[in-house]
Each structure stands twice: as C-alpha cells, then as structure tokens.
Design a protein around this motif. Structure first.
Motif, PDB file in Angstrom:
ATOM      1  N   GLU A  89       8.691 -54.133  28.387  1.00 56.13           N
ATOM      2  CA  GLU A  89       9.124 -53.839  27.018  1.00 56.13           C
ATOM      3  C   GLU A  89       7.918 -53.568  26.133  1.00 56.13           C
ATOM      4  OE1 GLU A  89      11.150 -57.225  25.450  1.00 56.13           O
ATOM      5  OE2 GLU A  89       9.318 -58.381  25.137  1.00 56.13           O
ATOM      6  N   ILE A  90       8.204 -52.906  25.029  1.00 58.06           N
ATOM      7  CA  ILE A  90       7.174 -52.654  24.009  1.00 58.06           C
ATOM      8  C   ILE A  90       7.484 -53.576  22.834  1.00 58.06           C
ATOM      9  CG2 ILE A  90       6.185 -50.976  22.407  1.00 58.06           C
ATOM     10  CD1 ILE A  90       7.016 -48.797  24.377  1.00 58.06           C
ATOM     11  N   ARG A  91       6.490 -54.371  22.435  1.00 58.02           N
ATOM     12  CA  ARG A  91       6.668 -55.305  21.328  1.00 58.02           C
ATOM     13  C   ARG A  91       5.813 -54.841  20.142  1.00 58.02           C
ATOM     14  NH1 ARG A  91       5.113 -59.364  23.735  1.00 58.02           N
ATOM     15  NH2 ARG A  91       3.105 -59.795  22.724  1.00 58.02           N
ATOM     16  N   ILE A  92       6.481 -54.484  19.071  1.00 62.61           N
ATOM     17  CA  ILE A  92       5.794 -53.989  17.861  1.00 62.61           C
ATOM     18  C   ILE A  92       6.004 -55.026  16.758  1.00 62.61           C
ATOM     19  CG2 ILE A  92       5.579 -52.099  16.211  1.00 62.61           C
ATOM     20  CD1 ILE A  92       7.144 -50.373  18.273  1.00 62.61           C
ATOM     21  N   SER A  93       4.935 -55.545  16.217  1.00 65.22           N
ATOM     22  CA  SER A  93       5.040 -56.553  15.152  1.00 65.22           C
ATOM     23  C   SER A  93       4.317 -56.064  13.897  1.00 65.22           C
ATOM     24  CB  SER A  93       4.452 -57.887  15.611  1.00 65.22           C
ATOM     25  OG  SER A  93       3.072 -57.750  15.892  1.00 65.22           O
ATOM     26  N   VAL A  94       4.920 -56.350  12.744  1.00 68.51           N
ATOM     27  CA  VAL A  94       4.328 -56.029  11.427  1.00 68.51           C
ATOM     28  C   VAL A  94       4.284 -57.336  10.649  1.00 68.51           C
ATOM     29  CG1 VAL A  94       4.529 -54.719   9.299  1.00 68.51           C
ATOM     30  CG2 VAL A  94       5.235 -53.679  11.471  1.00 68.51           C
ATOM     31  N   THR A  95       3.070 -57.781  10.298  1.00 69.44           N
ATOM     32  CA  THR A  95       2.890 -59.074   9.626  1.00 69.44           C
ATOM     33  C   THR A  95       2.280 -58.855   8.247  1.00 69.44           C
ATOM     34  OG1 THR A  95       2.526 -60.143  11.772  1.00 69.44           O
ATOM     35  CG2 THR A  95       1.831 -61.353   9.793  1.00 69.44           C
ATOM     36  N   ASP A  96       2.840 -59.521   7.251  1.00 70.69           N
ATOM     37  CA  ASP A  96       2.299 -59.434   5.884  1.00 70.69           C
ATOM     38  C   ASP A  96       2.041 -60.831   5.351  1.00 70.69           C
ATOM     39  OD1 ASP A  96       4.631 -60.544   4.388  1.00 70.69           O
ATOM     40  OD2 ASP A  96       5.649 -58.753   5.127  1.00 70.69           O
ATOM     41  N   ASN A  97       1.390 -60.891   4.204  1.00 72.75           N
ATOM     42  CA  ASN A  97       1.116 -62.152   3.503  1.00 72.75           C
ATOM     43  C   ASN A  97       1.901 -62.194   2.190  1.00 72.75           C
ATOM     44  OD1 ASN A  97      -0.917 -63.104   5.381  1.00 72.75           O
ATOM     45  ND2 ASN A  97      -2.197 -61.448   4.588  1.00 72.75           N
ATOM     46  N   GLY A  98       3.165 -61.820   2.244  1.00 74.04           N
ATOM     47  CA  GLY A  98       3.962 -61.652   1.042  1.00 74.04           C
ATOM     48  C   GLY A  98       4.747 -62.875   0.622  1.00 74.04           C
ATOM     49  N   SER A 119      -4.218 -57.366  -0.125  1.00 70.38           N
ATOM     50  CA  SER A 119      -3.978 -58.223   1.040  1.00 70.38           C
ATOM     51  C   SER A 119      -3.915 -57.364   2.302  1.00 70.38           C
ATOM     52  CB  SER A 119      -2.667 -58.997   0.869  1.00 70.38           C
ATOM     53  OG  SER A 119      -1.572 -58.093   0.797  1.00 70.38           O
ATOM     54  N   GLU A 120      -4.009 -58.020   3.463  1.00 69.43           N
ATOM     55  CA  GLU A 120      -4.018 -57.308   4.739  1.00 69.43           C
ATOM     56  C   GLU A 120      -2.624 -57.309   5.362  1.00 69.43           C
ATOM     57  OE1 GLU A 120      -6.959 -59.232   7.112  1.00 69.43           O
ATOM     58  OE2 GLU A 120      -8.582 -57.990   6.326  1.00 69.43           O
ATOM     59  N   ILE A 121      -2.322 -56.187   6.019  1.00 69.17           N
ATOM     60  CA  ILE A 121      -1.073 -56.042   6.766  1.00 69.17           C
ATOM     61  C   ILE A 121      -1.450 -55.709   8.202  1.00 69.17           C
ATOM     62  CG2 ILE A 121       1.034 -54.686   7.024  1.00 69.17           C
ATOM     63  CD1 ILE A 121       0.889 -54.214   3.971  1.00 69.17           C
ATOM     64  N   PHE A 122      -0.938 -56.482   9.145  1.00 68.79           N
ATOM     65  CA  PHE A 122      -1.324 -56.335  10.548  1.00 68.79           C
ATOM     66  C   PHE A 122      -0.191 -55.675  11.335  1.00 68.79           C
ATOM     67  CE2 PHE A 122      -3.669 -59.926   8.862  1.00 68.79           C
ATOM     68  CZ  PHE A 122      -4.965 -59.666   9.287  1.00 68.79           C
ATOM     69  N   VAL A 123      -0.567 -54.608  12.049  1.00 68.69           N
ATOM     70  CA  VAL A 123       0.377 -53.906  12.926  1.00 68.69           C
ATOM     71  C   VAL A 123      -0.148 -54.035  14.357  1.00 68.69           C
ATOM     72  CG1 VAL A 123       1.482 -51.725  13.487  1.00 68.69           C
ATOM     73  CG2 VAL A 123       0.987 -52.300  11.084  1.00 68.69           C
ATOM     74  N   ARG A 124       0.690 -54.559  15.245  1.00 67.82           N
ATOM     75  CA  ARG A 124       0.253 -54.762  16.626  1.00 67.82           C
ATOM     76  C   ARG A 124       1.343 -54.258  17.566  1.00 67.82           C
ATOM     77  NH1 ARG A 124      -0.167 -59.028  20.645  1.00 67.82           N
ATOM     78  NH2 ARG A 124      -2.199 -58.897  21.662  1.00 67.82           N
ATOM     79  N   ALA A 125       0.951 -53.385  18.505  1.00 71.77           N
ATOM     80  CA  ALA A 125       1.878 -52.840  19.492  1.00 71.77           C
ATOM     81  C   ALA A 125       1.366 -53.170  20.887  1.00 71.77           C
ATOM     82  CB  ALA A 125       2.026 -51.339  19.316  1.00 71.77           C
ATOM     83  N   VAL A 126       2.197 -53.863  21.670  1.00 70.76           N
ATOM     84  CA  VAL A 126       1.792 -54.332  23.007  1.00 70.76           C
ATOM     85  C   VAL A 126       2.881 -53.962  24.004  1.00 70.76           C
ATOM     86  CG1 VAL A 126       1.175 -56.340  24.407  1.00 70.76           C
ATOM     87  CG2 VAL A 126       0.527 -56.254  21.980  1.00 70.76           C
ATOM     88  N   GLY A 127       2.463 -53.475  25.169  1.00 66.23           N
ATOM     89  CA  GLY A 127       3.409 -53.205  26.241  1.00 66.23           C
ATOM     90  C   GLY A 127       3.236 -54.206  27.366  1.00 66.23           C
ATOM     91  N   GLU A 128       4.281 -54.983  27.648  1.00 64.56           N
ATOM     92  CA  GLU A 128       4.220 -55.977  28.715  1.00 64.56           C
ATOM     93  C   GLU A 128       5.621 -56.396  29.122  1.00 64.56           C
ATOM     94  OE1 GLU A 128       2.084 -59.338  27.212  1.00 64.56           O
ATOM     95  OE2 GLU A 128       3.617 -59.853  25.749  1.00 64.56           O
ATOM     96  N   ASN A 129       5.738 -56.832  30.380  1.00 60.92           N
ATOM     97  CA  ASN A 129       7.014 -57.347  30.886  1.00 60.92           C
ATOM     98  C   ASN A 129       8.165 -56.364  30.694  1.00 60.92           C
ATOM     99  OD1 ASN A 129       5.668 -59.760  31.605  1.00 60.92           O
ATOM    100  ND2 ASN A 129       6.085 -60.644  29.570  1.00 60.92           N
TER     101      ASN A 129
END
Length: 491
Positions: free
Chosen positions: A410-419, A398-408
């Motif tokens: 702050e730095i927003r780091i999200s880790v999403t799984d299909n577990g 399965s795929e695991i998505f890591v997304r890091a965004v800087g805005e407003n």
C-alpha cells in the motif's frame, strides 16, 4: 355537493354602505381631532388674553400719568421753597412707575394688537419722546429738579387728551376682541355638537349592520353544518386513499426539506468562502493602484503573490464545488490509469508552495512504486484539499509535513500540521457533508473538502485515518492499495 351562497361582488350594496360609513367615521375622527386642536388654541389665546390684563394695562398707564402730573403740580406750587433742590422720593418713585407702564404697553401683544389704531401710534410716540426728554434732563448731576417738573407739566398737558382717547380706544379694542373670541367659541360648540351627532348616527348604523351580519352568519352556519355532514361522508369514502397520498407526500417533504437545508447551508458557506478571497484581491489591487508610484519591485512582487495565492484558493474552491455537485448527483468520474503517484504528489506540493508564502511545506518520499493504477485527477484533488486544510488551520510560519511511503502492498500518504486540532469526540464526524469541527469557528470553510477526500479515497479502495490533538495539530493519513499495471484487469 352543496355550497353556501356567498356574494362575491366587490361593489355589492353592503360593501358600498360599509365603505361609505367607514369613510364617514374616519372623517368624524379627523374632524374631532381638528376641532380639539382649534379649541385648544382658542382656550390658550383666551387664557393668554386674560393673563395680559389688556384693559388694565392701559388704565394703569392713564392713572400713573395723572398721578405723576398731580404730584408735579404740587411741586410746582412750592417752586420757591424747592428751588435748587432734588425732587421728593415719592415723586421719583411715581415717575419710575409711570415709565414702567409706558414700557409695558409699548411691547409684546399690546403693541401687536393696537398698532392698527392711529391714536396708539401717536400717543406712544409722544409718551416715548416725553420719557426720552425727561431721561436726558434727569441724567445730570442734579437729579430730579424743578426744570424736569416744568418739562413734564408742559408736555403732559399736551398729551393728556391723547392718553384719555388711548384708554378709551383700548377698552373698545379689547371688548371687540373678546366678543370675536366669544363668537368663535359659540361656532366651535355648534361644530362639535354636529360632529358628535354624526358620530352617534354612524355608530348606530354600525350596530344595526352588526346585528344583520350576525343574522346572516347564523343562517350560513346552519347551511355549513349541512355541507359539513356531506363532506364528512365524502371524507370517509376517500380516507384510505388520502392517507396513502399523505404518507407519500410526507416522505417526499422530509426528503425535500433535508435537501433544501443542505443546499442552503452549502450556498451560505460557499458565498462566504468566495467573498473573503474576492475582498482580499480587491483590497490588494486598490492598495497597488494608490501606492503604485511609491512601491518597490519587492512590494509589487509581494502584492502580486498575495493575489495569485488568493486566486489559487478560489480555483480550489470552484473545483471543490464542482466535484461536490458531481458527487451529490453520483456523476463523479473515476478513470484509473497507470500513474506515478510520487510525481502527482510532488506537483501538488509545488503548486501549493507557489501560492502559500506564509507556511513551510516539507515533503519526503520513500519506496514509492514507479507506476500503479489510480486516477491522477482525483489523487491531485485529495492532496489539494488536505494541503489547503493544513494551511488554513495552521498558524503562519509553521511547518507542514507531507510524507509518502510505499510498503506492505500500500501507499501511505500523511499530511501533518501544527494547527488548531480536532476534539476527540468530533473526529468520527469528519468527512460528513458540511460538517466542521468546533475548533474551526471563525475560520472560513465549507465542510465539503474532506467529504470529497473520503469519497475519492474510497473510489481507490483505500481508507482515511485522522489523528488529532486540540491545540497541537492534526495528521491525515491516506492509505491506498498498490495495484500494479499488470493487475489492471483484476482491479
């Protein structure tokens, strides 16, 4: 304070007396059991002896011997009229009965008891020889005939004295045997009577000691009442002080129990966590040793990658446990400096890819600042735990998505799984020490990693958000404020 007079000597007269009486009683019980078994064997022996009809068997042998002889003599007297004819049916039947009597006394306990007697040995040899000789003559086509009668009459007159002597000897042996059994029974009864008397004596002595013990107990009871009165008065004087101490002790005990329970849970889960990767490493190494000569380079690479993946998992566990220990003791080191958040995240993702071959990790970055204030070690630890959880609770391939965004700001780091996901009513407990969701049953874990993530995020002044649906997957979102290098002093 008065104390009751207690005899503390181990080898006091009373203790010695009780020990001796106890040994005697045990001996009587054991003796009773042995006597019972002996009587049982004797009764069985006598019963078996009675059922065998020892004397009757030898008397019947003698009677049948002479009956057959008498019938044979009657046939011999009518030799001329019976010439060439078969024996009468009565004579045939009498001979068969005689043979059965010979076989009866030649087997079983009869033979065992009488083998010591010479007359038995010689008589049975003669009888068996006679039966064998008769069977040879009677085995022909003519059946019973005059020739067989002549053989039996000639041999029976020779054997008759031995038969008489054998019968008399059997009566003598049986009488001697029954007399011996009777003597044994009389001796057995004497022993049983003596044993019973001895047991009665011991029981009476025990009863006397019991009455004596009750008397001493009553005397000590009166003394203890007096002592209890004095103790009650002393307790009243120190009651307030003891209550204060007890309350403090209870508080300390509750705290100790809580800490002990947490420690046991942690040790149990950690032991399970280490046992699984060690078992994987050991089994993989053993397979490589057994099949090394038949393995292709691709197989070897696959096995080595599995070992490296498991070792990486163990390294994460060790680091998590060390951090958990430091966190519990309040010794977590937070050393903010100018770091490249994107580089730290990329490095962690790459390391996870190297040790995770069964999942696809997709990462993307957007508008991240070049440098900002933070602790690279703790940020790496946050990402390691989030990625490890995503891998652990997601199905293979399965795929695991890591997304890091800087805005407003702050730095927003999200880790999403299909577990497996987390039930909605349990999300609020995620991050508590040793807590694990109900959907994680059967999946190894200690419940420590997310607790550390929550603490490390808090040290950065950030927050942790969790969105999850059971059976669909989970998204962990870390929000960290952007503190520029120039604002380090203010931070």
């Amino acid at each position: 304070m008065l104390r009751p007079p207690i005899d503390r000597r181990l080898f006091s007269p009373l203790n010695i007396t009780l020990a001796v009486m106890l040994v005697g009683l045990i001996g009587c019980i054991v003796t009773s059991g042995l006597l019972f078994e002996k009587r049982k064997h004797m009764v069985e022996s006598i019963t078996a002896s009675g059922s065998e009809n020892f004397t009757w068997a030898f008397n019947q042998l003698r009677v049948e011997f002479y009956r057959l002889q008498a019938l044979s003599e009657g046939v011999d007297d009518r030799r001329d009229s019976l010439a060439g004819k078969e024996w009468e049916p009565a004579l045939r039947k009498r001979y068969e009965i005689f043979v059965s009597r010979v076989n009866t006394v030649d087997i079983g306990s009869y033979r065992g008891i009488m083998m010591a007697e010479k007359v038995y040995v010689s008589s049975m040899s003669s009888l068996t020889a006679l039966v064998r000789q008769m069977d040879e003559v009677l085995g022909g086509p003519n059946g019973f005939n005059i020739d067989a009668v002549e053989i039996y009459l000639r041999r029976s007159r020779e054997i008759a004295p031995e038969i008489d002597e054998l019968t008399a000897k059997a009566v003598e042996v049986d009488s001697r045997r029954l007399g011996s059994m009777r003597d044994l029974l009389v001796t057995q009864e004497h022993f049983e009577r003596i044993n019973l008397i001895f047991q009665l004596i011991i029981l009476i002595a025990f009863a006397a000691l019991a009455f004596y013990g009750l008397y001493r107990q009553e005397r000590q009871k009166r003394h203890l009442v007096k002592v209890a009165t004095e103790l009650r008065q002393a307790r009243i004087r120190f009651e307030r002080e003891e209550e204060a101490k007890l309350e403090a002790l209870q508080r300390a005990l509750v705290e100790e129990q809580r800490n002990s329970q947490m420690q046991r849970r942690f040790v149990s889960m950690a032991s399970h966590e280490f046992r699984t990767p060690l078992a994987i490493i050991d089994s993989t190494a053993q397979r490589m040793l057994r099949k090394l000569d038949r393995m292709t380079p691709e197989d070897i690479t696959d096995r080595v990658n599995r070992i490296r993946q498991t070792v990486g998992r163990m390294g994460e566990l060790i680091e998590t446990m060390l951090e958990a220990g430091r966190s519990q003791e309040g010794r977590t080191e937070f050393n903010p400096s100018q770091i490249d958040v994107g580089a730290v995240i990329r490095h962690t993702v790459k390391r996870q890819r190297d040790i995770t071959r069964d999942h696809i990790i997709v990462d993307e970055y957007e508008a991240l600042p070049a440098l900002c204030q933070g602790d690279a070690r703790l940020l790496d630890h946050i990402m390691v735990n989030l990625l490890a959880n995503a891998v652990k609770y997601s199905p293979k391939d399965s795929e695991i998505f890591v997304r890091a965004v800087g805005e407003n700001g702050e730095i927003r780091i999200s880790v999403t799984d299909n577990g497996v996901g987390i039930p909605a009513d349990e999300i609020k407990h995620i991050g508590e020490t040793f807590f694990r969701a109900s959907t994680s049953a059967g999946i190894p874990g200690t419940g420590v990693g997310l607790n550390l993530v929550k603490k490390f995020v808090a040290l950065h002044g950030g927050s942790l958000e969790i969105n999850s649906r059971v059976g669909i997957g989970t998204t962990f979102t870390v929000r960290l404020p952007i503190v520029a290098a120039g604002d380090a002093a203010a931070a």
